[in-house]
Each structure stands twice: as structure tokens, then as C-alpha cells.
Design a protein around this motif. Sequence first.
Motif, mmCIF file in Angstrom:
data_model
loop_
_atom_site.group_PDB
_atom_site.id
_atom_site.type_symbol
_atom_site.label_atom_id
_atom_site.label_comp_id
_atom_site.label_asym_id
_atom_site.label_seq_id
_atom_site.Cartn_x
_atom_site.Cartn_y
_atom_site.Cartn_z
ATOM 1 N N UNK A 94 11.519 -68.819 8.663
ATOM 2 C CA UNK A 94 11.208 -67.745 8.178
ATOM 3 C C UNK A 94 10.092 -67.149 8.935
ATOM 4 N N UNK A 95 8.959 -67.866 9.145
ATOM 5 C CA UNK A 95 7.667 -67.411 9.535
ATOM 6 C C UNK A 95 7.769 -67.105 11.056
ATOM 7 N N UNK A 110 14.050 -70.803 -1.590
ATOM 8 C CA UNK A 110 13.183 -70.194 -0.777
ATOM 9 C C UNK A 110 11.873 -69.220 -1.341
ATOM 10 N N UNK A 146 11.105 -72.537 5.742
ATOM 11 C CA UNK A 146 9.750 -71.661 5.741
ATOM 12 C C UNK A 146 9.323 -71.602 6.965
ATOM 13 N N UNK A 154 12.151 -59.562 4.852
ATOM 14 C CA UNK A 154 10.947 -58.827 4.656
ATOM 15 C C UNK A 154 9.947 -59.236 5.544
ATOM 16 N N UNK A 155 9.943 -60.213 6.275
ATOM 17 C CA UNK A 155 8.975 -60.698 7.265
ATOM 18 C C UNK A 155 8.945 -60.233 8.721
ATOM 19 N N UNK A 156 9.935 -60.347 9.292
ATOM 20 C CA UNK A 156 9.932 -59.582 10.794
ATOM 21 C C UNK A 156 10.376 -58.437 10.728
ATOM 22 N N UNK A 173 16.167 -62.203 1.269
ATOM 23 C CA UNK A 173 15.069 -61.367 0.895
ATOM 24 C C UNK A 173 13.900 -61.701 1.602
ATOM 25 N N UNK A 174 13.432 -63.153 1.642
ATOM 26 C CA UNK A 174 12.410 -63.637 2.539
ATOM 27 C C UNK A 174 12.572 -63.324 3.998
ATOM 28 N N UNK A 220 13.386 -49.548 6.441
ATOM 29 C CA UNK A 220 12.816 -50.937 7.059
ATOM 30 C C UNK A 220 11.542 -51.139 6.326
ATOM 31 N N UNK A 221 11.045 -52.320 6.714
ATOM 32 C CA UNK A 221 9.353 -52.723 6.410
ATOM 33 C C UNK A 221 8.729 -51.949 7.209
ATOM 34 N N UNK A 222 7.310 -51.837 7.101
ATOM 35 C CA UNK A 222 6.348 -50.925 7.501
ATOM 36 C C UNK A 222 6.263 -51.330 9.062
ATOM 37 N N UNK A 223 6.561 -50.067 9.905
ATOM 38 C CA UNK A 223 6.747 -50.298 11.367
ATOM 39 C C UNK A 223 7.736 -50.893 11.742
ATOM 40 N N UNK A 266 3.321 -61.753 7.483
ATOM 41 C CA UNK A 266 3.102 -63.265 7.605
ATOM 42 C C UNK A 266 1.767 -63.754 7.279
ATOM 43 N N UNK A 268 16.731 -66.140 0.231
ATOM 44 C CA UNK A 268 16.740 -66.427 1.723
ATOM 45 C C UNK A 268 16.926 -64.938 2.425
ATOM 46 N N UNK A 282 8.702 -62.767 -2.242
ATOM 47 C CA UNK A 282 9.546 -63.930 -2.148
ATOM 48 C C UNK A 282 8.708 -65.121 -1.591
ATOM 49 N N UNK A 321 10.679 -66.479 12.771
ATOM 50 C CA UNK A 321 11.535 -65.470 13.412
ATOM 51 C C UNK A 321 11.379 -64.084 13.878
#
Lengths: 459, 247, 195
Positions: A194-195, C185, A191, A228-230, A224-225, A275-278, C95, A222, C131, A197
Motif C-alpha cells: 500500500x505504501x 488492513x 502494508x 487514499x494513499x497514491x 479504502x486504504x 480525487x485525493x488532494x492534488x 504516506x 483494502x 484506514x 504503490x
Amino acid sequence: MSHSTGHSELAEKFANNVERMNWHDKALWFVRLKRDNQAKSLDEWEELRSTADKIKKHTLENLANYLEEFEKNALSRGIKVHWAKDAKEHNKIVLDILNSKNVKMVVKSKSMLTEECHLNPFLEKHGIEVVDTDLGERIVQLRNEPPSHIVLPAIHLKKEDVGTTFEKFLNTQKGNSDPTYLTRAARAHLRKKFLGADASMTGVNFAIAETGGIVVCTNEGNADLGSSLPKLHIACMGVEKIIPRLKDLSIFIRLLARSATGQPVTSYTSHYHGPVEDGEMHIIIVDNGRSNILSTDKYKKSLQCIRCGACLNTCPVYRRSGGHSYGYTIPGPIGSTLAPSRDLKKYSTLPFACSLCASCSNVCPVQVDLHQQLYLRRQDVVDAGYLSPAKYRVLKMATWLMSHPRIMDFAGLLARKIVPLLPRSIIYSKINIWGKSRELPKFPKNSFKELYKAKKGSK
Amino acid sequence: MKIGLFIPCFMNELYPKASMATLKVLENLGIDVEYPMYQTCCGQAQANTGCSNETKVLAERFLKIFKNYDYIVAPSGSCVSMVRHNYAQFLQGRDGFEHMRTHTYELVEFLHDIIKPKSMNATFAHKVGIHNSCHAHRELGMASMSEKNVPEFSKIKNILDKVDGISYSELTRKDECCGFGGTFAITEEALSLAMGRARLQDHLNAGSEYITGVDMSCLMHMQGIIDREKMPLKTIYIAQILAGDTP
Amino acid sequence: MSSRDIILKSIKDYAPSKSSELPNINISHASYENINEKFSTSLSSVGGIAVFMENIEEIKEYIAEHYADSKVIVSNCENLLPIVTKDANATKDPHALHDVDLAIIEGEFGVAENGAVWIMEPKNRHRALYFIAQKLIIIIPKNEIVPTMHEAYEKLSFGTQNFGLFISGPSKTADIEQSLIIGAHGAIETCVIFI
């Protein structure tokens, strides 16, 4: 991973630990049985397989067109598309994208292609931390080992092995090897990754020409998460991952997880169409020897593979020799036919790491003629002169004998007369590999031919 | 109907009884069988090792010797599979090849598909474990394969059912490879052994008294392990059961 | 020549001759007498649960009862705004969703053969929500269940939406000695509510 040792030597080493070999065999057989249950729960199973085969066959025949269609549609969705001839170019493209965004850490989900390109060491050399996020991949990454299976990367490890690894790297309790405890520890550890990266990388299960999007299947969530964060997502795919239509997915998604792990579907089947937003989404389309395989009539079908791993799970050789005995990124029957395309000499023993039992061809959800390919690969090895000269001499001599029946009969007669008179120490000397752990059959007095002649003569 | 009998090279030299039993089974059913004297080998060992030049020589011999028979029958699933599936590379288009390819049968397959005997006039009051040898099983399709979603059947069992007193053991892995695999038995000796032991353990657990099958080569491999490790098991070639030969 | 052109050229040069048609997909399959029940069984076999409810009040009660320990709750369902504690769409940065205990999202339909639910929410700003949340509730209109993936894909298209997914049960792994562990995850619990 380079080595000059053949499969049989590494397999013997693995098989020498009988208890562990049997454990490995059972673990994979269990997956095979789960797959059988799924296959047998659908009356249309064989029809799904043959339809998948037809779709893939048609796609490979029209691959350039579908790739162009895919590219056009992906571009119109704002996805950036790159092309890489080989592993080197692929790795450079990845590095350039990451550098352009000043990326320090990237989370990566399972991608056999990046394993094939040896991307991790390349990025690490350039100061970028790569974190494999699939639990099994993370375990082998921490242990500095390659995955031993394309779907179950840490299948060769016992929970105690994982426990010791996590003790060292994740500070888990000493001696605690409870799978739930270890999985929770990995969840907490990853986690944070992920946060933290700056970018994510994923493989691609399917790329849809019609829509310009890609599909990634995971159970852990994995990919998927991670993606979708970076803001930056790079997806890498071999040219053969294309399917023509969105609805073709119904066939492949129904087959994939059932064949791979015996589940009706993976927990997550994510369809990325931008892509994700921006953010930015990049797709790298890689050849790295695939178009060469396409040019070989005998082996082009191996490009149909959807990397489910069912042929590994059913292979009696793989189950008892472990993935590392193959010395190639992709082990098992599919790896044994793919590897020689890359380097016939280096991987010359892999087509022989097979008893030609044909179970692999039967479980393959896209009907790749795996055992037939391995049979034919052996001819390539011989034609290139890579079969051991001693073995070749024996077979050549046998062929000569078999072309001269009278001499062969005489040789047989001599053997039947002489061998029974020899002391055991000579019959079972070192050169008798058969007799190392097996008895030879008792030599009879007469051959069938002699008995047949006598019978006919007496009539 | 003229039948050409092909006896695999190693059976000719090492298993005359099993070979004679094959002949007996066919003759007992009133079939006109001839054994061409100059036959030797189908070339399978060469083919499975990738020696195509050598295989070609033997495939051509085979064609010359057998092409004029109505049927060719062999007590071996793997030799028949060789003819049916792998000869085309060397003999495609040759005079008589297509006929030979489609008329070469494994013994039990021949009985089951062509002769269809009502009874075998044999008794075998033992618990038998059937070894589904891979080439007969998956390449000739002699029984339903565990990987596929198809109705269950077994040509081997259908024929053995005609033997009085026979019963069967139930294996947990009914069609896993025994690890013989031709030259595999030598090339990958350690795995060949491991696979053989696993099959035998399955038979021991299932209470098989005899292991039988349509490929003597697999039985030779398993018997080799049985003898070395002194396991309470025996192998018997299927024709010997069908011929009523008492072990 | 660019790498693109080199690759496409060698594929064109090497491609096998065009002889096969793209098959129509027309797979006949078993129909389920009770499709709700089939969906529920499929979902529970992969570690999720399906419940059928009549109105939004029931859902609220269900959440109050079963998710009492969930502190941070997000949802885009207007009817559930009273129990929402955080607006997931208010932030630009996904985030910020790291502390979400429960996400209540809307699915379009379920698939009976495998317990999967198709999700493509135009209202949701961050796909990470699916997720990153510890627990997931997916609300689907009653009767929106198709038998297999064939019917499912017939319903799908990608217009301006750039993300959609099937979720079947909670996140899971069996990477340690093939022991199935729920909660890798993604969400450690997934509940599908039909209303």
C-alpha cells in the motif's frame, strides 16, 4: 482459464474428494445460514428485495439517461470519465493512464470486472506489477489461481493451503496455519505494498447518477486504504452499476452485506466523489457485452445483479463442485446465466449445472429470476445444436413414443416383462448411468393403466 | 365437478401402487375422477433439457386431453409446475389453456386448497421425514421456503396431520434439493449422488423411518441410493400414507 | 463514433421499453425502544465498542487508560490537542501517516441497525487517516443516532466534499477458512464515543 471440459467432469473431480467437498459445502452453508438470520431479523426484508428489483428495473429501462447524468455530474466534480466497449479497450485505457503517470506498481481491490477483462496478466505483460489487496484475492493471486467465489475468493482453500502459500511467498513460519497469524502476516506484507504503490484500482459497487460519485464496500479496508494513499485512483465499472439517487443506496446497502456474508453492513462503505488532494480519479465505464444482454428480454434481469454471491452460497451444485468447475470468472447460478451470453458454445454445459431447485432466485436480493434463466438458456443450447447428439436422440425418440400412447404402452409392457429377466451385469452395464451408484426401482408386473382398466372393467 | 387424473409417465410404468393410492385418496373423498387413457407425459424431461420443439408437441397433447376437465390433479409437484409455469411459452392464448393452467393441481395441494378434508381416515404410526421437493416447494409454494422471511406453513404437513399416529423428524436442512433434478441425475451424476447422500444423511441423523413427499421422482432417486448403500431408511409416496396403505 | 457514443447508442437501441416508475422509498421498519442500546449491540456484534460520556475530560481519561501503548496520536478535535502527538494535516503526503497508532476522528451520526457511523470531516486533510491508523476512536454528538440506513441517507448530501464513508467496527476478514479475524488492513480496533 479456457478449457473444453464441461462442468460435470470438473464437478466430479471436485466431488471425488468427499471429505473436502463436504467441508466446502458446510463452509458455504454456514454463510447461507448467517444470511438467513439477517433476512429473518428484518420484517421488511421481502419489501427491500422488491424495492431493489423495482429500482434496478427502472434504471435498466433508462440506463443511457442515467449514465449520461452520472458522467455529467462526475465530470463536474473533476473526475475523469472513460468509456470502454470491451475488455481490450478497458485494458488499454488502464495501461495508458498508468503509463502517463509512469506507474510501476498498482494496488488493486476486488473487482470482478477486471477479472472478467483479464487485466492482471495484461498489465504484467507491460511491466506493471499488480497487487491484489483483498486477502482472499492475494492468496489466489500468489497461487496463480482464479478466485473461486465472487465474494470469498479463497473459499476453496483450507488454512493449511494458505499456510504453505505464505511460507513460500511471505516467509511465514513453517507449518503455522493459524488464521490470525496468517492474516497478520498478510497485513504486514500488504502494508508495504500500500505504501509503495504508485496507483490504485478499485471496482465499483454502486455509481450514483444524481451525485456523480461511486461507492465501494469492503470489510478489510483494502480498497479504502489503497485508494487514499497514491495520487491516482482508477475505478472500473460495468454500465449496470448505476443507481439513480443517493437515497437508493439505503436499499442496496441494507441488502448487500446481509445477503453476501450475513453481516448487517460491511466495515467500510466509502463514497468517492473526487480525487485525493492534488490527485486524479478516473472512472472507466465498461460495456463488454452488457448492452447485448440488455437486448434479450429473457436475460436482461441478470444485469440487476449486485454481486453479493448469495446465489453461490445457497446453490447445492456450487457448494459441492467448487467455483473452478464452472470455468468462468463468475461461477454459480449468476455466472451460469452470464457466461452463455458471452460464448454459448464454450459455456454450453453451465445452464445444466443446476437441478432447477430455485433456491438462488429466492435468496437473490434484487430478485433476478436465476433458475428460470438457466431453464431458458438450455433451449438456446439445444437450438444452437450444442446438446450432445446422443442425448438429443434419446429425448426425440422419447417424444415420439409419448406421442404414440399405444406403442408406448407396449414398450413399457415389454420393458416390465424383459428387464426383470436380464442378468444384473447387463442391467447395470456401463451405459446405465443411473445405475452406477443407484439401484433401479423394481419393475412391477402391471402398469397403473393396466390396473386402472381392470378396476373400471370390473365395475 | 369432473377431475382429470394425470399420472406421470414413469409412475404409470414403475409405480402403479403409488398411482393407485392417488386414485384411492381422491375416490375415498367422494371425488369423481377420470383417467384419460391416451395421456403420456407432460414433457418435463424435454423441457428441462431445452428441447422446446419436443416439449411443444407434448404440451399440445396435454392441452387436448385435459382442457375440458374442471380440475386436473397429478401426483407430482414438478409436472404440475411444468403446466403452471412453463406451458405458457407454447400454449399462451390457446383455447382452454388459461383454465387448464390455473386448474391443474398437485394432489396434496388440491386436497389442501380445494377439497379441505376434515380427516383422512388413515393411520401411519411412524416417524416421517418430509422431503420438500423443489418444484412443489419453491414453484408451487406448498410450504414456507427457508430463504424467505415469511410465516412458517406447510400444506404437506397440514394434510399429513390428519393421519393418525404420524410423527415427524426435524431436519437440519429442511428444503435442500435431493439432487434428482430430472436429467440432472444423469448429466451431473456425481453431484446428483452427493446431494442425494447428503439429504439421506440428514434424514438418518434426524431419525426418519420413512421419507415421504409429493414427488415420486425424488423418492425414486433417494430410494436408489438407499438400496445400493443399504441404509436403514425407506421412502413412501405420500398418497400411500393418505390412502392408509400399509407399507 | 466514440466508444462513449457507441455504448450509449446500443444501450438506447437495446433498452427495454420504459414502463416502470422509480419507486418511492418508504420502507416501514421496527423502531428501537432504546436506540443507544441497539447501536451498542450492533457495534459490538461487529467487533467494535460504543461508550457514552459526559464531557471531554472523561474522554481524555478513557484514552489515557485504554490507549496507553498508543504513541503516535492524531486528532482534529480542538479539545483533544493536548494529547495529540502529530498533526496529520501538516503534511502534504498521506504516506507520512504510516506510523499513526491512534486516530481520533469526528463522526456525524450513528446508525442503530448496523453500528455504522457516517464520517465526512471537512477538517481532515487525508482520507487515508481513517484506514491507516492502527486504532480508531470516533466521537459523535450524543443523541445523533438514526434507526436505519433509510434515515441515514435522508441526511446525506455531497456538496463540495468529495469523500464520506460509513465505518462499522474495525477492519476484518474471514478469507481464511471463514475464520473471522479482526484487523485486516484498516484499524484493528474501533471505538465510538458519544458525548
